[in-house]
Write an enzyme that holds these catalytic residues in place. Structure first.
Site, PDB file in Angstrom:
ATOM      1  N   HIS A  97       1.438   5.174   4.525  1.00  0.00           N
ATOM      2  CA  HIS A  97       0.474   5.563   3.499  1.00  0.00           C
ATOM      3  C   HIS A  97       0.672   7.009   3.046  1.00  0.00           C
ATOM      4  O   HIS A  97       0.686   7.303   1.846  1.00  0.00           O
ATOM      5  CB  HIS A  97      -0.948   5.365   4.020  1.00  0.00           C
ATOM      6  CG  HIS A  97      -1.351   3.926   4.111  1.00  0.00           C
ATOM      7  ND1 HIS A  97      -2.608   3.526   4.495  1.00  0.00           N
ATOM      8  CD2 HIS A  97      -0.655   2.781   3.874  1.00  0.00           C
ATOM      9  CE1 HIS A  97      -2.678   2.208   4.481  1.00  0.00           C
ATOM     10  NE2 HIS A  97      -1.497   1.743   4.118  1.00  0.00           N
TER      11      HIS A  97
ATOM     12  N   SER B 108       0.813  -1.214   0.000  1.00  0.00           N
ATOM     13  CA  SER B 108       0.000   0.000   0.000  1.00  0.00           C
ATOM     14  C   SER B 108       0.849   1.267   0.000  1.00  0.00           C
ATOM     15  O   SER B 108       0.372   2.327  -0.430  1.00  0.00           O
ATOM     16  CB  SER B 108      -0.956   0.014   1.194  1.00  0.00           C
ATOM     17  OG  SER B 108      -0.271  -0.250   2.397  1.00  0.00           O
TER      18      SER B 108
END
Length: 302
Positions: free
Chosen positions: A252, A206
């Site tokens: 992230h 991610s």
């Protein structure tokens, strides 16, 4: 009674075949199998080959190769992620795939593979050995972007590679797309290294896939295309990042920042010498990320 020998021309590549065709470029006789349609008449294979040498290969709007339409880079990324999850299951058992905890038990457990490749700052293991990026295990800043905790984690990330990634690879070409993916993942992993506790593991594709989300918005704005459908996906992922426990917020957001910066470099630096400018811009982004990692290392070792 003797027959006179035939005086009909024969194909220069197949002497046993008579023909009335000739190459419109070199005027050599060619048979039906050797002729290649041209703008005017036919050409022989050698003339077509010589003509193609002077033709520049087609490029995307950002200087990338049209080979990106085949999606080879995305396929390679998915294959590497699958390989790491398979290795994790081999060394960690079936619970490495599902049933290990997190997200209602849908994620996999930590395994020797995840412990080896995840972002890990600097700490002693239970056996007394010292590990971590600050201890020289710099490879973790790369391997962590290919490690996922279970099949659900993998599926969520690879679905973005298969959709957004394929779109970006078509627009950028395979090499520029891979550059974007790797820098976004690297930037996210360094952010996790800088802001997480030094003894906390962090891994997942991610960090890179969040970079793909923001990159689609940047690329579409550069092409004057509607980025509206991607914005809800970005907002959803940000909400998800801050609302679900045990999610690497730093990873992230770091992937988003690195992906946005790299996408801007690839999208807005133009001719002349576009490729050189893009290389220099990406190198500058990487240099800033590396400087952050070196600063964190110096702090942990002080």
């Amino acid at each position: 009674m003797n027959e006179a020998p035939s005086t009909a021309p024969v194909c220069y590549r197949h002497p046993s075949r008579e023909t009335q065709l000739a190459c419109s470029r070199c005027d050599r006789p060619i048979c039906v199998k050797c002729r290649i349609d041209a703008a005017v008449g036919f050409q022989c294979p050698e003339c077509v080959k010589k003509g193609n040498k002077g033709v520049r290969p087609a490029r995307t709007a950002f200087g990338g190769s049209r080979v990106g339409q085949l999606g080879y880079a995305c396929q390679a990324i998915i294959a590497v992620n699958l390989l790491f999850l398979t290795a994790s299951a081999v060394f960690g058992g079936p619970r490495a795939i599902v049933g290990g905890g997190g997200w209602f038990g849908l994620l996999g457990i930590s395994t020797p593979v995840t412990e080896w490749g995840a972002v890990f700052g600097y700490a002693y293991y239970q056996d007394g050995s010292l590990h971590g990026i600050a201890n020289g295990e710099w490879y973790r800043l790369v391997t962590a972007m290919f490690i996922n905790y279970g099949a659900v984690h993998l599926l969520l990330n690879m679905s973005l590679v298969a959709t957004l990634g394929r779109y970006l690879e078509r627009q950028l070409g395979p090499l520029r797309f891979l550059t974007l993916y790797l820098i976004a993942g690297f930037g996210g992993n360094v952010a996790a290294y800088v802001f997480h506790p030094q003894n906390q593991y962090s891994a997942g594709a991610s960090t890179a896939t969040y970079g793909l989300v923001i990159a689609v918005i940047v690329i579409n704005r550069r092409l004057a295309l509607d980025a509206g459908p991607v914005i809800p996906l970005l907002v959803t992922n940000i909400i998800f990042t801050f609302s679900v426990p045990n999610i690497s917020i730093a990873g992230h957001l770091g992937g988003l920042a690195a992906g946005a910066a790299t996408a801007a470099v690839l999208a807005y630096l133009r001719l002349p010498r576009r490729t050189l400018k893009q290389v220099a811009g990406c190198a500058l982004v990487v240099a800033i990320i590396v400087a952050a990692a070196l600063a964190r290392t110096s702090y942990l070792l002080s």
